[in-house]
Scaffold this motif. Structure first.
Motif, PDB file in Angstrom:
ATOM      1  N   THR A  67     139.352  51.356  -6.438  1.00  0.00           N
ATOM      2  CA  THR A  67     139.618  51.080  -7.857  1.00  0.00           C
ATOM      3  C   THR A  67     141.064  50.643  -8.055  1.00  0.00           C
ATOM      4  O   THR A  67     141.343  49.695  -8.800  1.00  0.00           O
ATOM      5  N   ILE A  68     141.982  51.323  -7.407  1.00  0.00           N
ATOM      6  CA  ILE A  68     143.397  50.964  -7.483  1.00  0.00           C
ATOM      7  C   ILE A  68     143.616  49.541  -6.978  1.00  0.00           C
ATOM      8  O   ILE A  68     144.286  48.733  -7.618  1.00  0.00           O
ATOM      9  N   PRO A 121     134.239  50.141  -1.441  1.00  0.00           N
ATOM     10  CA  PRO A 121     133.449  49.318  -2.381  1.00  0.00           C
ATOM     11  C   PRO A 121     133.414  49.911  -3.792  1.00  0.00           C
ATOM     12  O   PRO A 121     133.696  51.090  -4.008  1.00  0.00           O
ATOM     13  N   VAL A 122     133.025  49.073  -4.743  1.00  0.00           N
ATOM     14  CA  VAL A 122     132.911  49.515  -6.131  1.00  0.00           C
ATOM     15  C   VAL A 122     131.787  50.541  -6.288  1.00  0.00           C
ATOM     16  O   VAL A 122     130.806  50.524  -5.543  1.00  0.00           O
ATOM     17  N   GLU A 138     132.578  52.305 -11.800  1.00  0.00           N
ATOM     18  CA  GLU A 138     133.625  51.283 -11.896  1.00  0.00           C
ATOM     19  C   GLU A 138     133.075  50.012 -12.545  1.00  0.00           C
ATOM     20  O   GLU A 138     133.756  49.374 -13.360  1.00  0.00           O
ATOM     21  N   CYS A 139     131.845  49.658 -12.189  1.00  0.00           N
ATOM     22  CA  CYS A 139     131.213  48.470 -12.777  1.00  0.00           C
ATOM     23  C   CYS A 139     130.968  48.663 -14.275  1.00  0.00           C
ATOM     24  O   CYS A 139     131.235  47.763 -15.083  1.00  0.00           O
ATOM     25  N   LYS A 140     130.462  49.837 -14.628  1.00  0.00           N
ATOM     26  CA  LYS A 140     130.180  50.126 -16.043  1.00  0.00           C
ATOM     27  C   LYS A 140     131.479  50.144 -16.858  1.00  0.00           C
ATOM     28  O   LYS A 140     131.539  49.605 -17.969  1.00  0.00           O
ATOM     29  N   CYS A 164     130.494  43.815  -8.217  1.00  0.00           N
ATOM     30  CA  CYS A 164     129.377  44.537  -8.815  1.00  0.00           C
ATOM     31  C   CYS A 164     128.044  43.790  -8.660  1.00  0.00           C
ATOM     32  O   CYS A 164     126.979  44.381  -8.861  1.00  0.00           O
ATOM     33  N   LEU A 165     128.097  42.518  -8.301  1.00  0.00           N
ATOM     34  CA  LEU A 165     126.866  41.757  -8.084  1.00  0.00           C
ATOM     35  C   LEU A 165     126.031  42.344  -6.954  1.00  0.00           C
ATOM     36  O   LEU A 165     124.816  42.132  -6.888  1.00  0.00           O
ATOM     37  N   TYR A 166     126.678  43.102  -6.086  1.00  0.00           N
ATOM     38  CA  TYR A 166     125.980  43.662  -4.918  1.00  0.00           C
ATOM     39  C   TYR A 166     125.693  45.157  -5.073  1.00  0.00           C
ATOM     40  O   TYR A 166     125.275  45.805  -4.134  1.00  0.00           O
ATOM     41  N   VAL A 167     125.952  45.691  -6.283  1.00  0.00           N
ATOM     42  CA  VAL A 167     125.704  47.102  -6.542  1.00  0.00           C
ATOM     43  C   VAL A 167     124.383  47.251  -7.284  1.00  0.00           C
ATOM     44  O   VAL A 167     124.154  46.588  -8.301  1.00  0.00           O
ATOM     45  N   HIS A 168     123.527  48.118  -6.807  1.00  0.00           N
ATOM     46  CA  HIS A 168     122.208  48.318  -7.432  1.00  0.00           C
ATOM     47  C   HIS A 168     122.061  49.749  -7.933  1.00  0.00           C
ATOM     48  O   HIS A 168     122.691  50.650  -7.423  1.00  0.00           O
TER      49      HIS A 168
END
Length: 246
Positions: free
Chosen positions: A182-183, A215-216, A220-222, A242-246
């Motif tokens: 995140t940093i 990874p995110v 973090e995506c929200k 985030c495109l790769y986070v499900h």
């Protein structure tokens, strides 16, 4: 005809300004930013960035098991909003921060400079200072001790906060693994979004490494999407991951 010309040149100035940066240009109030984060972003995920401490709507901290601090004891009980990229890191790019301004004079006639002067005189600085993508909740004592120090690896240094593995030594800081990704994406976002801010080569290499290594998360995506809706600009570094986070 005159009105048309005014509108034309005004539109050109807007295009020119928007081409310079993809950062915050909607809210220049740091206090308003903190209130929006608390109310509209973290209302259902009240956890601090470095130590994962819980906090309530009144900023009270629930100390994590094993957390200790020997300084800033009062501030350890409250959550504060931390600039992950310290305000001084980008603030010193502004002349008002470095040199002051003729209008930066207190009630006793004494000139001042630094953050207070930059905040008073420069709108661009205020937008950067209030950018919610760069603001995170932190235990007050951790925020205080981290100060404006840049991040690095400190393998031989012990944690300053017991179970919370936040290490600080010689004006450098090593954050816990849980916060490094995140940093990194925050530092990258700030450099990409604001021409005034540039990382050192060493800092850029470290952030690139942490971005890949950590990874995110779904949170973090929200968080990035909520801030984008409130502030009007995206953290593309987060969104692309985030495109790769499900």
């Amino acid at each position: 005809m005159i009105n048309f010309r005014i509108a034309f040149y005004f539109s050109l100035s807007l295009i020119s300004f928007s081409s310079l940066a993809d950062g915050n240009i909607t809210n220049d109030s740091f206090n308003k930013a903190k209130k929006m984060l608390e109310k509209h972003v973290y209302h259902d995920n009240r956890l601090t960035i470095y130590c994962g401490a819980k906090f309530d709507a009144k900023k009270n901290i629930e100390m994590p098991a094993g957390f200790v601090t020997t300084t800033h004891l009062k501030r350890s009980k409250k959550v504060e909003w931390e600039h992950v990229v310290p305000a001084e890191n980008f603030g010193r790019a502004f002349s008002e921060w470095r040199n002051g301004h003729q209008e930066c004079v207190d009630s006793k006639g004494k000139a001042f400079k630094g953050r207070k002067c930059a905040e008073k005189m420069n709108t661009e600085y205020r937008y950067m200072q209030a950018d919610m993508h760069n603001l995170f909740p932190a235990i007050g004592a951790v925020n205080a001790l981290r100060s404006n120090y840049n991040f690095t690896m400190l393998p031989s240094v012990k944690s300053d906060f017991g179970s919370c593995d936040m290490r600080i030594d010689h004006k450098k800081s090593q954050p816990p693994e849980s916060s490094r990704g995140t940093i990194a994406r925050t530092y990258i976002y700030m450099e990409q979004s604001y021409p005034k801010y540039k990382m050192s080569k060493q800092q850029r290499q470290l952030m690139a490494a942490w971005d890949k290594q950590y990874p995110v998360s779904k949170w973090e995506c929200k968080r990035a999407k909520r801030i984008e809706k409130l502030q009007g600009n995206a953290n593309e570094e987060v969104n692309s991951s985030c495109l790769y986070v499900h």
